[in-house]
Design a protein around this motif. Structure first.
Motif, short mmCIF file in Angstrom:
data_model
loop_
_atom_site.label_atom_id
_atom_site.label_comp_id
_atom_site.label_asym_id
_atom_site.label_seq_id
_atom_site.Cartn_x
_atom_site.Cartn_y
_atom_site.Cartn_z
N LEU A 80 45.97 36.59 -44.00
CA LEU A 80 47.18 37.27 -43.53
C LEU A 80 48.26 36.23 -43.24
CD1 LEU A 80 44.93 39.39 -43.05
CD2 LEU A 80 46.13 40.06 -40.99
N ASP A 81 49.52 36.65 -43.38
CA ASP A 81 50.60 35.73 -43.02
C ASP A 81 50.58 35.53 -41.50
OD1 ASP A 81 52.77 37.51 -41.70
OD2 ASP A 81 52.24 38.58 -43.53
N TYR A 82 51.25 34.48 -41.04
CA TYR A 82 51.18 34.08 -39.63
C TYR A 82 51.56 35.21 -38.67
CZ TYR A 82 52.06 32.06 -35.11
OH TYR A 82 52.06 31.84 -33.76
N ASP A 83 52.69 35.87 -38.90
CA ASP A 83 53.16 36.90 -37.98
C ASP A 83 52.14 38.03 -37.81
OD1 ASP A 83 55.50 35.62 -37.38
OD2 ASP A 83 56.72 36.77 -38.80
N HIS A 84 51.57 38.47 -38.90
CA HIS A 84 50.61 39.57 -38.84
C HIS A 84 49.28 39.09 -38.24
CE1 HIS A 84 53.54 41.29 -41.67
NE2 HIS A 84 53.24 42.39 -41.01
N ARG A 85 48.86 37.91 -38.60
CA ARG A 85 47.62 37.35 -38.04
C ARG A 85 47.79 37.16 -36.53
NH1 ARG A 85 47.14 32.90 -41.01
NH2 ARG A 85 47.97 31.50 -39.43
N HIS A 86 48.97 36.72 -36.11
CA HIS A 86 49.24 36.46 -34.69
C HIS A 86 49.13 37.72 -33.85
CE1 HIS A 86 52.00 35.20 -31.27
NE2 HIS A 86 50.96 34.41 -31.19
N VAL A 87 49.73 38.82 -34.30
CA VAL A 87 49.68 40.06 -33.51
C VAL A 87 48.25 40.61 -33.48
CG1 VAL A 87 50.33 41.73 -35.31
CG2 VAL A 87 50.90 42.19 -32.93
N LEU A 88 47.51 40.45 -34.57
CA LEU A 88 46.10 40.88 -34.60
C LEU A 88 45.28 40.04 -33.62
CD1 LEU A 88 44.65 42.97 -36.47
CD2 LEU A 88 43.94 41.04 -37.86
N GLU A 89 45.54 38.75 -33.61
CA GLU A 89 44.85 37.83 -32.69
C GLU A 89 45.14 38.20 -31.24
OE1 GLU A 89 45.35 33.22 -31.24
OE2 GLU A 89 45.91 33.71 -33.29
N LEU A 90 46.41 38.43 -30.91
CA LEU A 90 46.78 38.75 -29.53
C LEU A 90 46.14 40.06 -29.07
CD1 LEU A 90 50.59 37.83 -29.56
CD2 LEU A 90 48.69 36.48 -28.63
N ARG A 91 46.15 41.06 -29.95
CA ARG A 91 45.66 42.39 -29.57
C ARG A 91 44.13 42.48 -29.54
NH1 ARG A 91 46.68 46.37 -26.36
NH2 ARG A 91 46.19 48.40 -27.21
N TYR A 92 43.47 41.94 -30.55
CA TYR A 92 42.03 42.18 -30.66
C TYR A 92 41.15 40.96 -30.36
CZ TYR A 92 43.40 46.63 -32.59
OH TYR A 92 43.95 47.88 -32.75
N PHE A 93 41.64 39.77 -30.60
CA PHE A 93 40.84 38.58 -30.28
C PHE A 93 41.03 38.18 -28.82
CE2 PHE A 93 40.72 38.61 -34.76
CZ PHE A 93 39.68 37.81 -35.19
N LYS A 94 42.28 38.19 -28.38
CA LYS A 94 42.57 37.83 -26.99
C LYS A 94 42.60 39.04 -26.07
CE LYS A 94 44.86 33.51 -28.02
NZ LYS A 94 46.03 32.67 -27.86
N ARG A 95 42.57 40.24 -26.66
CA ARG A 95 42.54 41.51 -25.93
C ARG A 95 43.70 41.67 -24.94
NH1 ARG A 95 36.03 41.74 -24.84
NH2 ARG A 95 35.44 41.72 -27.01
N LEU A 96 44.90 41.28 -25.38
CA LEU A 96 46.08 41.41 -24.52
C LEU A 96 46.60 42.84 -24.55
CD1 LEU A 96 48.13 38.17 -25.33
CD2 LEU A 96 46.38 38.52 -23.58
N THR A 97 47.24 43.25 -23.46
CA THR A 97 47.87 44.57 -23.41
C THR A 97 49.18 44.49 -24.18
OG1 THR A 97 49.15 44.05 -21.42
CG2 THR A 97 46.92 44.96 -21.09
N TRP A 98 49.77 45.66 -24.46
CA TRP A 98 51.06 45.67 -25.16
C TRP A 98 52.12 44.99 -24.31
CZ3 TRP A 98 51.28 45.76 -30.00
CH2 TRP A 98 50.40 46.52 -30.76
N SER A 99 52.08 45.18 -23.00
CA SER A 99 53.05 44.53 -22.11
C SER A 99 52.94 43.01 -22.19
CB SER A 99 52.84 44.98 -20.67
OG SER A 99 53.03 46.36 -20.56
N GLU A 100 51.72 42.51 -22.22
CA GLU A 100 51.51 41.06 -22.32
C GLU A 100 51.99 40.53 -23.67
OE1 GLU A 100 47.54 40.39 -19.54
OE2 GLU A 100 47.30 41.32 -21.52
N ILE A 101 51.76 41.30 -24.72
CA ILE A 101 52.21 40.89 -26.06
C ILE A 101 53.73 40.87 -26.12
CG2 ILE A 101 52.27 41.56 -28.52
CD1 ILE A 101 49.37 42.62 -28.11
N GLU A 102 54.37 41.90 -25.56
CA GLU A 102 55.84 41.95 -25.51
C GLU A 102 56.40 40.73 -24.78
OE1 GLU A 102 57.90 45.71 -24.43
OE2 GLU A 102 55.90 46.58 -24.57
N GLU A 103 55.78 40.42 -23.64
CA GLU A 103 56.25 39.30 -22.83
C GLU A 103 56.09 37.97 -23.58
OE1 GLU A 103 54.85 37.43 -18.65
OE2 GLU A 103 55.13 39.62 -18.65
N LEU A 104 54.99 37.84 -24.28
CA LEU A 104 54.69 36.61 -25.01
C LEU A 104 55.60 36.42 -26.23
CD1 LEU A 104 52.42 34.55 -24.36
CD2 LEU A 104 51.10 35.61 -26.17
N THR A 105 55.84 37.51 -26.97
CA THR A 105 56.59 37.39 -28.23
C THR A 105 58.08 37.67 -28.07
OG1 THR A 105 56.24 39.71 -28.82
CG2 THR A 105 54.56 38.12 -29.57
#
Length: 139
Positions: A80-105
């Protein structure tokens, strides 16, 4: 005329989400693996079994199977390209909430959710040789 049948994106996204939300954590538990990020998984050593007990052998077999599938997930994510791999990593590998992902990105939930859905579709194609999570439309 297309060589491949048309992908049902909604059902494919649902199937891949189910994989990441249900099967993926189970595989991690079976493999005794916790992912810090896609590139640097922390993996415990193989369990040593001195018993001839079939239960122990089955556990080792499941452990090896889970580690193999998780390795194939990582390899598929590498496609996967970086942007798509990154959001997958944040959501499912690191198990971040949507709020945490929004804050991070710095992106809003709608944009991140769209990006995650695109990532799930890319993953479905990349992972197809391991487990086909794609759903095609009937002709």
């Amino acid at each position: 005329m297309s060589l491949l049948p048309e992908l049902n994106e909604i059902k494919t996204i649902g199937k891949v989400k189910c994989f990441f939300e249900k099967e993926f954590p189970t595989l991690q538990n079976m493999a005794h693996t916790a992912f810090v990020d896609i590139k640097s998984p922390v993996i415990s050593g193989m369990p040593v079994s001195h018993s001839a007990d079939n239960g122990a052998e089955a556990k080792v077999t499941l452990h090896v199977y889970a580690k193999d599938i998780l390795n194939k997930v990582i390899i598929s994510c590498g496609g996967l390209d970086y942007d798509h791999r990154h959001v997958l990593e944040l959501r499912y590998f690191k198990r971040l909430t949507w709020s945490e992902i929004e804050e991070l990105t710095g992106y809003n939930r709608g944009y991140e959710n769209k990006r995650l859905n695109e990532a799930l579709l890319q993953f479905a194609w990349a992972f197809a040789d391991v487990e086909d999570l794609r759903v095609f439309k009937d002709k």
